[in-house]
Design a protein around this motif. Structure first.
Motif, PDB file in Angstrom:
ATOM      1  N   LEU A 168      91.897  22.813   6.584  1.00 58.53           N
ATOM      2  CA  LEU A 168      92.303  24.155   6.968  1.00 58.53           C
ATOM      3  C   LEU A 168      93.176  24.706   5.849  1.00 58.53           C
ATOM      4  CD1 LEU A 168      93.703  25.012  10.498  1.00 58.53           C
ATOM      5  CD2 LEU A 168      94.753  25.942   8.459  1.00 58.53           C
ATOM      6  N   SER A 190      99.106  18.611  12.644  1.00 52.84           N
ATOM      7  CA  SER A 190      98.093  18.472  11.600  1.00 52.84           C
ATOM      8  C   SER A 190      98.189  17.129  10.880  1.00 52.84           C
ATOM      9  CB  SER A 190      98.255  19.605  10.574  1.00 52.84           C
ATOM     10  OG  SER A 190      98.118  20.872  11.172  1.00 52.84           O
ATOM     11  N   GLY A 214      86.215  24.291   8.396  1.00 57.45           N
ATOM     12  CA  GLY A 214      87.378  24.315   9.280  1.00 57.45           C
ATOM     13  C   GLY A 214      88.183  25.589   9.164  1.00 57.45           C
ATOM     14  N   THR A 215      88.315  26.120   7.948  1.00 59.50           N
ATOM     15  CA  THR A 215      89.064  27.364   7.746  1.00 59.50           C
ATOM     16  C   THR A 215      88.385  28.524   8.451  1.00 59.50           C
ATOM     17  OG1 THR A 215      89.912  26.590   5.618  1.00 59.50           O
ATOM     18  CG2 THR A 215      89.913  28.961   5.984  1.00 59.50           C
ATOM     19  N   ALA A 259      89.006  28.105  12.161  1.00 52.56           N
ATOM     20  CA  ALA A 259      90.397  28.396  12.519  1.00 52.56           C
ATOM     21  C   ALA A 259      90.657  29.892  12.553  1.00 52.56           C
ATOM     22  CB  ALA A 259      91.328  27.714  11.521  1.00 52.56           C
ATOM     23  N   GLY A 273      95.346  21.648  11.745  1.00 58.37           N
ATOM     24  CA  GLY A 273      94.176  21.162  11.029  1.00 58.37           C
ATOM     25  C   GLY A 273      94.151  19.645  11.030  1.00 58.37           C
TER      26      GLY A 273
END
Length: 777
Positions: A181, A197, A217-218, A221, A245
């Motif tokens: 992330l 995280s 993942g980013t 998110a 993350g």
């Protein structure tokens, strides 16, 4: 020689008459396409029938004529193959002989319409109003149709009214278990939760994307918690919530780390969003290890201060390969909310996997559109999609729910989803009405998530909270049924009785699992269905055209949410259908029911290792209880026995038998009465055993100390108790029954201060797992 020219001039002069004459109701006006060199001859030939009016200005070969409306020449049918009178047929032939190519009737019947000034659609106006009211100046917001869809109104998550009510996800944390992330992103730096995280691939606290394709993942998110009003990319559906993350997908990972990833930050993270799983290739059948199953159980039992962490899994993107999410042991876990996808038009995209474990769907890519969100490297993304985009969107919606009502348990969230989901495309085959009157589809689950309906019921004082969980392990049914016929059918039955429900304190169904031992020459040619007493059909395993596996289904567990709310009484039918060119053998199967308890005071905590099926086979006849005091805990161990339910009318009081210190002091342990003599005997035996242990430890003290000082190169072995649970295949149990740890393995800490914060004390050699991301499509 001057006569034709004179006649032509006369005709032209006659044609220069007023418009009023042309518009008289007595004349039919028409135009002929006629080469002007033929005009004099034409005028002479047809002077008794037509009157020349004029040449069409600017078009040399087009001439306007008229004739009396009393004459019917059927000129509109010129060169059209239709029935004509003999006179008109001859007339048409003459026109053609005079090089007439076209006839155009000039009746005033063609109306033109003004191009009115563009009036903005109400949907566009509403979106602009939302942006204004919430100070949204993010450039992608106009493209984020999943939040508000003016192109296809109604096909969005219906979140705007929830925002107007002040529900924006505040105080809720979602862990993105993925490939990292970007916590430095303008959209995520304020919503990033460092406490929840960890990077399990690099063994460090910050899950920073490190590889070129670590963008998954980013993007996920940002769907949830992207900041609004910063003139950057888009807006998260729960923009005031936080995201952690947990990086596991960028390298191979051990079963230990995989298990830890799903409970990391359990006191911080409320929701775990997981857009990954086994390969979506229509061939693989794979589930998690026993360590991972135990971790998920711990998550739902201990997370959110006992209310349970929420696990949201993407159903998978392998439908175009014939894949099905019931061949995935993560998505068919009772502890997962499995989320499928629909597109901008509300249609089922060809990639989205279906199965009886799908609970709901929400929006993702398809019909030429994608999810627009934030990306790594200071960029925005217009290509995010697949069920891996649907799952985090659902997780974001559940963040809104938890803000609205933090008292909901993980099962309450599932129940809330069942109650509020909106069926889509009901004209499609596959929908069936369940015992509670809800519609269910293996493609769409109970329907799409509606944010407003979800939040509105969650905060309602009338929300029907579930009583504690209970379960029934049906007696394993051993068969020896086989067929090699095309369309051959094998059936086996199990009957659930009221006596069994009373014995197990069971009221109604939420989840049903079926563990089968089926041999097949070709697994993909086997269809497995479960039919409930109320007639609801769960397709546990469809045909899979690419699956040529010859092992069949060795102790594989399927799951279904299609029977939610049924009382379950009556015959449950397992139906197996064979395809041509295949042979199939049913050796055994076992059905298990998970649902709501009858009496909350008799509820106990579930254990994966306890053999609950033995309770129905050998119900105890009396109950005993012993309390053991230790230096740090006070645990109650209970054993219960009752006479066989079918042979007695005696009231039975059930007792807790977990005996696990993690489950100590559990509220709602079974209430029971004791035989005083049995209690005394058991206390005496327990005391005697305790004394023997003390003597043994004292006499072997030196030996133990020497073992602790062994050289670091010695190997340590840990035996895991094989779990009699709902996931393991025989291969899984064998593979996870013993692990050898290398004592020389080193941790990769960035600095020594991180050692204390590490989720484990050493790097081991347990083997590795590698999970494909649910790739954006």
């Amino acid at each position: 020689m001057y006569l034709p020219a004179l006649r032509l001039a006369c005709w032209i002069l006659i044609g220069l008459r007023s418009t009023e004459a042309l518009e008289t109701s007595e004349r039919e006006i028409f135009a002929l396409k006629l080469d002007k060199s033929w005009l004099p001859t034409f005028l002479e030939t047809f002077q008794d029938k037509f009157r020349y009016e004029r040449q069409i200005n600017g078009l040399d070969d087009y001439h306007v004529f008229s004739h009396s409306k009393n004459e019917e020449f059927q000129l509109e049918n010129f060169k059209v193959k239709t029935l004509l009178t003999r006179d008109n047929a001859n007339l048409h032939s003459e026109l053609i002989s005079h090089n007439v190519d076209e006839v155009h009737m000039l009746r005033p019947s063609h109306y033109l319409h003004k191009r009115a000034p563009v009036v903005m659609d109400k949907s566009e106006e509403l979106r602009e109003q939302i942006a204004k009211d919430f100070d949204i100046d993010d450039p992608l917001f106009a493209k984020q149709w999943h939040l508000f869809n003016p192109r296809y109104p109604g096909h969005d998550v219906n979140v705007s009214q929830v925002w107007y009510d002040g529900i924006t996800g505040k105080g809720v944390v979602t862990a993105i278990v993925d490939d990292g992330l970007d916590m430095d992103s303008k959209d995520l730096k304020e919503s990033f939760c460092e406490e929840g995280s960890w990077d399990f691939n690099a063994n460090t606290r910050l899950p920073k994307p490190r590889l070129r394709d670590d963008h998954h993942g980013t993007r996920c998110a940002a769907e949830i918690a992207a900041k609004k009003g910063n003139k950057y990319c888009g807006v998260g559906v729960a923009y005031d919530s936080k995201v952690s993350g947990i990086r596991i997908l960028s390298d191979k990972i051990t079963p230990e780390d995989e298990a830890l990833s799903l409970i990391y930050g359990l006191d911080v993270n409320d929701i775990y969003s997981c857009s990954w799983g086994p390969a979506d290739n229509g061939i693989t059948m794979q589930g998690p290890s026993s360590l991972v199953k135990e971790a998920m159980l711990k998550g739902v039992q201990d997370g959110r201060k006992g209310k349970g962490a929420l696990y949201v899994f993407a159903s998978g993107n392998g439908a175009s390969s014939g894949d099905n999410c019931n061949f995935d042991g993560y998505t068919n876990s009772i502890y997962s909310i499995t989320v499928g996808a629909i597109d901008i038009k509300g249609l089922h995209p060809p990639y989205a996997e279906a199965c009886s474990a799908v609970m709901t769907v929400t929006y993702s890519s398809g019909s030429g559109e994608h999810i627009h969100t934030t990306d790594i490297n200071d960029k925005c993304s217009d290509t995010h999609g697949g069920t891996s985009a649907a799952a985090p969107l659902a997780a974001g919606l559940y963040s809104l729910v938890y803000q609205a009502n933090p008292d909901l348990t993980w099962r309450d969230i599932q129940w809330l989803t069942v109650l509020t989901a909106v069926p889509v495309n009901e004209q499609e085959p596959g929908w069936q009405k369940t015992a509670i009157g809800k519609m269910y589809s293996h493609k769409y689950g109970y329907g799409k998530i509606d944010a407003y309906a979800l939040v509105n019921l969650a905060r309602s004082p009338d929300f029907p909270y579930l009583k504690p969980q209970s379960w029934i392990y049906g007696t394993e049914v051993h068969e020896s049924l086989n067929t090699s016929e095309a369309n051959g059918v094998l059936t086996s039955k199990y009957e659930l009785t009221q006596e069994a429900k009373d014995l197990m304190n069971f009221e109604k169904i939420e989840h049903v699992t079926v563990t089968v031992d089926i041999k097949a020459a070709e697994r993909g040619k086997v269809l497995v269905e479960l039919i409930s007493p109320s007639g609801v059909v769960s397709e546990l395993a469809p045909y899979r055209r690419m699956d040529k596996d010859k092992e069949g289904f060795p102790n594989w567990t399927f799951m279904s949410v299609a029977h939610w709310g049924e009382d379950g009484l009556g015959e449950w039918i397992l139906k197996i259908t064979n395809k041509e060119g295949n042979s199939v053998v049913l050796n055994s199967w076992q059905i298990k029911f998970f649902g709501e308890s009858q009496d909350p005071e008799k509820a106990e905590k579930f254990s994966l290792t306890k053999k609950y099926d033995e309770i129905l086979v050998n119900p105890p006849s009396s109950s005993t209880s012993t309390t053991v005091d230790t230096s740090s805990t006070e645990a109650t161990f209970s054993s219960s026995s009752v006479s066989e339910a079918s042979a007695t009318e005696t009231d039975v009081k059930e007792t807790s038998t977990t005996g696990d210190e993690d489950f100590e002091n559990e509220e709602g342990s079974y209430k029971h009465s004791n035989s005083s003599h049995i209690t005394e005997y058991l206390a005496f035996l327990l005391g005697l055993g305790f004394l023997i242990c003390i003597i043994f430890l004292f006499t072997n003290r030196n030996k133990l100390e020497r073992r602790q000082r062994r050289n670091r190169r010695d190997e340590y072995e840990f035996d895991l108790i094989p779990a009699d649970d709902d996931f393991d295949t025989e291969e899984d149990q064998e593979a996870n029954s013993q692990f050898t740890l290398d004592s020389d393995a080193e941790l990769m800490f960035e600095d020594t201060s991180q050692r204390e914060a590490s989720p484990h004390e050493y790097q081991d050699s347990l083997g590795s797992n590698e999970h494909p991301k649910r790739a954006a499509l």
